[in-house]
Design a protein around this motif. Structure first.
Motif, mmCIF file in Angstrom:
data_model
loop_
_atom_site.group_PDB
_atom_site.id
_atom_site.type_symbol
_atom_site.label_atom_id
_atom_site.label_comp_id
_atom_site.label_asym_id
_atom_site.label_seq_id
_atom_site.Cartn_x
_atom_site.Cartn_y
_atom_site.Cartn_z
ATOM 1 N N UNK A 392 4.314 0.428 9.690
ATOM 2 C CA UNK A 392 3.584 0.137 8.457
ATOM 3 C C UNK A 392 3.103 -1.306 8.458
ATOM 4 N N UNK A 398 7.964 -3.343 9.685
ATOM 5 C CA UNK A 398 8.386 -2.306 8.741
ATOM 6 C C UNK A 398 7.953 -0.960 9.306
ATOM 7 N N UNK A 425 11.171 3.173 4.269
ATOM 8 C CA UNK A 425 10.253 2.098 4.651
ATOM 9 C C UNK A 425 11.139 0.888 4.889
ATOM 10 N N UNK A 463 16.437 0.974 3.193
ATOM 11 C CA UNK A 463 15.505 1.219 2.085
ATOM 12 C C UNK A 463 14.875 2.621 2.144
ATOM 13 N N UNK A 465 12.625 5.295 0.166
ATOM 14 C CA UNK A 465 11.629 5.147 -0.903
ATOM 15 C C UNK A 465 11.257 6.456 -1.592
ATOM 16 N N UNK A 466 11.441 7.599 -0.899
ATOM 17 C CA UNK A 466 11.075 8.871 -1.519
ATOM 18 C C UNK A 466 11.945 9.975 -0.949
ATOM 19 N N UNK B 482 3.973 2.353 -2.270
ATOM 20 C CA UNK B 482 5.416 2.360 -2.018
ATOM 21 C C UNK B 482 5.763 1.913 -0.593
ATOM 22 N N UNK B 483 4.812 1.984 0.327
ATOM 23 C CA UNK B 483 5.113 1.575 1.711
ATOM 24 C C UNK B 483 5.451 0.095 1.789
ATOM 25 N N UNK B 484 4.846 -0.710 0.927
ATOM 26 C CA UNK B 484 5.059 -2.158 0.988
ATOM 27 C C UNK B 484 5.959 -2.664 -0.135
ATOM 28 N N UNK B 485 6.481 -1.739 -0.950
ATOM 29 C CA UNK B 485 7.369 -2.160 -2.047
ATOM 30 C C UNK B 485 8.662 -2.705 -1.458
#
Lengths: 470, 486
Positions: A392, A398, A425, A463, A465-466, B482-485
């Motif tokens: 990312x 990341x 992420x 982390x 995230x979803x 959300x990828x960079x949160x």
């Protein structure tokens, strides 16, 4: 994690067999490879000529829904020629070995080479080198037959059925031989065998996975892997959904491999010079935790690969990260010359724009067992495997991806059951700064990165995230 | 000779006890050129000729491939395939039934104007070096890369039902990338698409039409400008996807889940399975009414990487309706899987990377059909959104439900106008929820047939080119950022 019913253990006996389906029967000998190279040198009018020959005899038995559905074998040869004319170089490749084809591949290489501007600083080809001996060719692997693989698959399928599971996977065996030679007298050769078994066990709403590979088939234990995968599938039945967020995770070696493996090109001196490495402006700084020590070491007993690079330079053992601090990069001959360093034997085949890369990573482990990591965790997630990992943010390194095939909730020091898979992420440098415990380093086998020697890890603040629907 | 090799293989398979056999002879030629920072990088050509033989014997499949094209070599290969099939039979389940297919004796070649292998190398390198130089003129660009790739595949398929099909496919691809490191971040821009650019079943005329040099400076300037752009916000927003990004969205969230081998569990160990279970065929509301998707391998769909005359199982190219007015209507199938869902014929999607690999179900051209919106009208109609362009990263779970994409660049749309540049744009969601939020698709004049040259699937791994037609489209209430949160 619930225990799955284990298979009856009856190891097959391995002995050298003969027949059309046996890998070793189809491999050209080193003497035959040498004769092909000599014919090319005889035909060549180039200032310098390099020949890379690879022969493959590989087979793969694939199963799904508790049956073999694909079963393949391949025999092939590749002859790749690089010529140099007055500071120009290019490569052409063929899979034919008759004189006419070898002359044609030489001519194609010459035409390509002469079509470009002179390459400033193109180094002369290497002369003869000495390499450490490595033994990575095993008769038991080379002699495996489709019947051997099918019989083992049948035993694994029986284990799946005993546990009311559905098995899918592969069992592959192959033999490979290579030679790299040039007109200045360099001649390097390498032969190896490879056996790999990977299995996914699926229940109604759960799955488990295990995979391993070994040069020596005798050391591969598909039934143990199948039992492990079955236990994960049974143990994750009726998964619960938990909220995404930051969690302590226990990453099994395959998950560590697939995530940390994405760092490999960042240690290329060319990547740093091109300012596309996450180590750009970070060399010598503590960007990982003090418990992180990373080597590139082709000679490690759990590593594979030839002891020389794409130009024939002997591969050296390089300390990449020392107690959290990136200390060294790897260098091809050309990059080393440009940066006034010594080549480390990690150059890629020329010509290329990427320079070099460490491909035999060894991440030093610790002494904590997986069970001890679980016992020390008040609330966390045990991860078997990660999937579809993509970058990312290249500078913070990341990565995103999903958990898969065995994701467990750990509470009060115990595995309490399966959870639905989650997206992460996560910065790899941040991850390697948050490692609390390390297991013993093993030869990891994943799907996203090349094999490395890695430990399991307990990591804080991972982390997620979803969450997905299964 | 191709015909002889195939005949030797089929005859040997028959004698050894195969009840079905097919053989693929493929002659693949490839040229790769690249530059980096004004210098030639890769300069290589390759050729590969061999035969793959697939058989059914003892009611099970076997496959063997060789490049030893003597009579003895080919016959040994066919015998090996039969021996392997008999080993497969140790765990077979049920009867192997193939959907019927007619015998075809035919030839097919994709049209192209300029054979890229006849264009002088110097001319091809000059073009790449000129584009490279243009990008490097932009202050702040720290890395410039360009590439071209050409591939010619000549193949002969012959089967024990009497089909003999010769095909020639010419494929071209090219692209440029500018990267900028600064302020502790790496930003890049690509043209005409990321990960190698654009690929089509076409000749060198495709490269010339893309005007790499004319776009190079803009690409460099945008890469540098991204450092100072506004970060992508977090939250639920309207997004507009440019057609290049939408092409990959189609690939990942429609193309893969409709592969019937995945659905039936055959890819479970690596690629995964699919949320699109068979009971949902004809019933699932995959998307909003305006969404129509086809898998079309026919030339009339366009010169995509999924275009051919016949698949690698001897089935003619077809157009399969996948989503009709939002409803899920079709899978990608082959002769083995078609009967499982009650089809009387294969959908013609069996494809192989090379002679050494077994054909498997692959995407052809899985395309979103054009809508009715003019692009300017779509922007003018949008009050508050983020326009996202050119893929940077992509990831989706192993049932193809939950995905996350990020793109190289974004633009804020406010009050019907494109305003600020947005950096690090990303969005995520669940496949069916995402497609059921589509409320506008642009028209044919904004539609592009993109080529994805690097789709990996199978064990052993095979890399295949697929095509994806798309026009810009709008999606409501999508989770972004959300990828960079952190």
């Amino acid at each position: 994690m619930s225990a799955a019913r284990t298979a009856r253990r009856s190891r097959p006996r391995h002995r050298m067999k003969r027949g059309p389906a046996v890998a070793a029967e189809h491999l050209l000998s080193l003497a035959e490879l040498r004769r092909i190279a000599e014919r090319i040198f005889r035909f060549s009018e180039a200032d310098e000529t390099e020949v890379q020959i690879d022969v493959v005899s590989d087979a793969l038995t694939r199963f799904a829904n508790n049956a073999i559905h694909q079963n393949v074998a391949e025999q092939s040869v590749s002859v790749s020629v690089r010529t140099v004319f007055d500071g120009q170089t290019a490569r052409a490749t063929t899979n034919k070995t008759d004189d006419e084809s070898l002359r044609r591949v030489l001519a194609a290489s010459a035409t390509l080479a002469r079509s470009q501007p002179r390459i400033p600083g193109l180094l002369p080809m290497l002369g003869a080198q000495k390499y450490p001996k490595v033994r990575r060719f095993f008769d038991a692997t080379a002699a495996a037959t489709p019947q051997d693989r099918a019989r083992m698959v049948k035993r694994v399928v029986s284990l799946a059925e005993e546990n009311k599971l559905n098995a899918a996977g592969i069992y592959t065996t192959g033999a490979f031989r290579s030679m790299l030679a040039n007109s200045r007298g360099l001649c390097a050769d390498y032969e190896y065998t490879r056996a790999e078994f990977s299995v996914t066990m699926m229940g109604e709403d759960s799955s488990g996975w295990a995979k391993a590979n070994e040069p020596d088939l005798v050391k591969l234990d598909p039934e143990e892997l199948a039992s492990r995968a079955a236990a994960k599938a049974v143990g994750t039945r009726h998964p619960r959904e938990i909220e995404p967020g930051r969690y302590t995770v226990i990453l099994e070696p395959a998950a560590v491999l697939d995530l940390v493996g994405f760092l490999f090109y960042d240690f290329s001196a060319t990547a740093v010079a091109d300012k596309r490495s996450c180590l750009n402006e970070r060399m010598g700084k503590p960007v990982m935790g003090p418990n992180i020590i990373l080597w590139d070491d082709v000679g490690h007993p759990l590593q594979l690969g030839p002891p020389y690079d794409g130009e024939g330079m002997p591969r050296q053992k390089v300390l990449l990260v020392d107690r959290g601090v990136p200390r060294n990069l790897v260098y091809s001959r050309a990059t080393a010359r440009k940066m006034k360093k010594k080549p480390t034997g990690h150059g890629l085949s020329l010509p290329n724009e990427y320079g070099e890369a460490p491909v035999n990573l060894v991440l030093e482990g610790g002494t904590t067992s997986l069970q001890e990591m679980i016992a020390s965790t008040d609330r966390g997630i045990l991860v078997t495997r990660l999937w579809y990992i993509r970058e990312v943010d290249p500078y913070e390194k990341v990565m995103t991806g999903m958990t898969r095939d065995g994701t467990f909730l750990v509470k009060h020091g115990r595995v309490t059951g399966g959870i639905k898979n989650m997206r992460f992420n996560q910065g790899v440098l941040e991850l390697l700064s948050n490692v609390e415990l390390l297991g013993p380093a093993v030869r990891g086998a994943g799907e996203e990165a090349t094999e490395m020697v890695v430990p399991a890890m307990k990591v804080r603040n991972f982390h997620f995230t979803e969450v997905t629907k299964f | 000779m191709m015909r002889d090799w195939a005949n030797w293989a089929l005859e040997t398979a028959r004698v050894r006890g195969a009840t079905y056999a097919d053989a693929r002879v493929m002659d693949i030629r490839q040229r790769d050129l690249s530059t980096k920072n004004g210098r030639v990088g890769t300069l290589a050509e390759s050729e590969s000729l061999g035969i793959g033989v697939r058989v059914i014997a003892a009611g099970a499949w076997g496959f063997a491939a060789t490049d030893q094209l003597t009579r003895e070599g080919v016959q040994a290969c066919a015998a090996r395939a039969v021996s392997i099939a008999k080993a497969s039979a140790l765990t077979k389940r049920g009867k192997l039934v193939l959907a019927p297919e007619q015998t075809h004796v035919d030839t097919w070649q994709n049209p192209f104007v300029k054979d890229p292998f006849r264009i002088p190398l110097e001319r091809q390198l000059d073009l790449l070096l000129a584009a490279d130089k243009e990008m490097s003129r932009v202050t702040g660009v720290t890395l410039t890369e360009t590439s071209m790739q050409f591939r010619r595949i000549e193949q002969l398929f012959a089967s024990s039902i009497g089909s003999v099909i010769q095909q020639v496919k010419m494929q071209s691809g090219c692209g440029i990338v500018a990267t900028s490191f600064g302020e502790h971040e790496i930003q890049k821009r690509s043209y005409p698409n990321s990960f190698g650019g654009q690929y089509m079943l076409a000749g060198y005329e495709m490269v010339e039409a893309l005007d790499l040099v004319g776009n190079a400076r803009r690409v460099g300037e945008q890469a540098v400008a991204l450092h100072k752009a506004t970060p992508c916000p977090e939250g639920a927003r309207t997004i507009i996807l440019a057609s290049d990004q939408l092409g990959l969205q189609i690939h990942e969230s429609i193309g893969h889940p409709i592969e019937l081998d995945r659905v039936l569990g055959q890819e479970a160990n690596l690629a995964g399975t699919s949320f699109l279970t068979i009971d949902q065929l004809g019933k699932l509301r995959y998307a909003t009414d305006m969404v129509n998707v086809v898998a079309d391998a026919r030339l009339e769909h366009g010169p995509g990487l999924g275009t051919f005359g016949y698949d690698d199982e001897g089935v003619p190219a077809q157009c399969i309706p996948i989503i009709q007015n939002g409803r899920f209507t079709g899978y990608l199938s082959n002769r083995e899987t078609a009967p499982v869902i009650g089809l009387d014929r294969s959908g013609g999607t069996m494809r192989t990377e090379s002679w050494s690999r077994l054909p498997i179900i692959r995407m052809t051209n899985v395309s979103l059909l054009p809508g009715t919106w003019r692009y300017d009208d779509l922007i003018a109609d949008t009050d508050d959104a983020i326009l996202m362009e050119t893929n940077r990263s992509w990831s989706i779970d192993d049932k193809r439900y939950q995905f996350q994409f990020s793109t190289e660049i974004g633009w804020e749309i406010r009050g019907g106008r494109r305003t600020r540049m947005i950096k690090n744009p990303s969005y995520s969601g669940i496949t069916t929820e995402f497609w059921n939020s589509c409320d506008a698709i642009c028209s044919r004049e904004h539609w592009t047939l993109w080529g994805t040259p690097n789709c990996g699937k199978g064990q052993p791994m095979q890399v295949m080119g697929t095509g994806h037609g798309a026009a810009p489209a709008r999606f409501r209430n999508i989770k972004v950022g959300s990828a960079f949160a952190r």
